[in-house]
Scaffold this motif. Sequence first.
Motif, PDB file in Angstrom:
ATOM      1  N   TYR A 144      -8.669  93.113 102.241  1.00 29.58           N
ATOM      2  CA  TYR A 144      -7.949  94.199 101.559  1.00 29.58           C
ATOM      3  C   TYR A 144      -6.818  93.629 100.709  1.00 29.58           C
ATOM      4  N   HIS A 146      -3.469  95.121  98.322  1.00 29.24           N
ATOM      5  CA  HIS A 146      -2.673  96.265  97.863  1.00 29.24           C
ATOM      6  C   HIS A 146      -1.725  95.781  96.779  1.00 29.24           C
ATOM      7  N   THR A 195     -10.832 106.700  91.253  1.00 28.25           N
ATOM      8  CA  THR A 195      -9.456 106.830  90.778  1.00 28.25           C
ATOM      9  C   THR A 195      -9.028 108.289  90.653  1.00 28.25           C
ATOM     10  N   VAL A 209      -3.741 106.285  91.161  1.00 29.95           N
ATOM     11  CA  VAL A 209      -4.272 105.441  92.234  1.00 29.95           C
ATOM     12  C   VAL A 209      -5.654 104.969  91.806  1.00 29.95           C
ATOM     13  N   LEU A 211      -8.968 102.678  93.256  1.00 32.88           N
ATOM     14  CA  LEU A 211      -9.601 102.046  94.414  1.00 32.88           C
ATOM     15  C   LEU A 211     -10.753 101.172  93.935  1.00 32.88           C
ATOM     16  N   LYS A 213     -13.885  98.224  94.991  1.00 34.41           N
ATOM     17  CA  LYS A 213     -14.729  97.617  96.019  1.00 34.41           C
ATOM     18  C   LYS A 213     -15.770  96.745  95.331  1.00 34.41           C
ATOM     19  N   THR A 221      -6.402  98.522  96.556  1.00 39.02           N
ATOM     20  CA  THR A 221      -5.774  99.743  96.059  1.00 39.02           C
ATOM     21  C   THR A 221      -4.693  99.361  95.052  1.00 39.02           C
ATOM     22  N   THR A 223      -1.640 101.156  92.929  1.00 37.37           N
ATOM     23  CA  THR A 223      -0.840 102.374  92.768  1.00 37.37           C
ATOM     24  C   THR A 223       0.182 102.137  91.661  1.00 37.37           C
TER      25      THR A 223
END
Length: 319
Positions: A144, A146, A195, A209, A211, A213, A221, A223
């Motif tokens: 992950y 961020h 999004t 936001v 996202l 993958k 993510t 932001t």
Amino acid sequence: MKWAILGAGNIANDFARSFKTDKAELYAVASRSKEKAAAFADQYKIPVSYGSYEEMLADATIDAVYIATPHSHHYKQIKQCLNAGKHVFSEKVMVTSGVQLDEVIQLAADKNLYLAEAMTIFHVPLYPKLKQWIAEHDLGKLKYIHAPYGAFKPEDSPMYFYKPELAGGALFDIGTYALTFALEFMTSQPDEILTFGNLHETGVDETSVILLKNKEKELATITLSFGTDLPHVGVVAFQKGYLEIPGYTRANQATFTDLQGNKTVIETTDTAHAFTHEINNFTNMVLEKGANPTLAKTKNVMTIMDTVRAEWGLVYPFD
């Protein structure tokens, strides 16, 4: 190697202050105002100033141009510079769509010239050191990322932030950093993008936001906001711990925390301004006729920006 600056606004001042290399000279500056260009040249001891971009581009002495104008102008000016036989180092975002990017990349190739984006994350020394450190340690799979970036901008700001005619909005101004950060660590380009975005009444994006993958099932993510500040700390989480990178756009330090809470600091002794690294790296690439690895990264980020803009319905007057 002789550099010129096209545009004499805020970011051009940052570039000129940071110009420190024994392999190149900051030789010229151009503005639409002859007086502004002359004052800029005097302030930074630049030998030549021009009151028009066309006049500067006709100067055969100039090897490379740094484009320091608003986002909306880059596409046209990159083409002008390349057609004049100049290598181009463009402020981010380089252009405003993938179609434009493909065109200028092809033009640079046709002219046998270098084209690159002034993205700090591509050039600060911490990231190569971090990647080496990750490779040398068994952290398990990447899980992950961020990447928050919020920078409050007053709605009545005279700057380009809320001006659609200048390609304002958070995505192009700060989102490009956050997306670049995420892609620096992801194993492959995301193939799933989700999004949500809030457009300001002026028509540009204010808060969003994103996202991501990829096929390795790594998640990220992003932001973004012009409506509020957000902690400027990037997080990269592996199975066996996570990295925190404060001020990730121009960082010189990261901290890894393992599953037992033990912390390891990874840092560089870097004291140079990020622009100094950018200037040196681009200069060396041109002089040594080296590889140009950042263009593909710029293209990967632009692919995501095209996708989220379409989802938000973000259209600029010049599109």
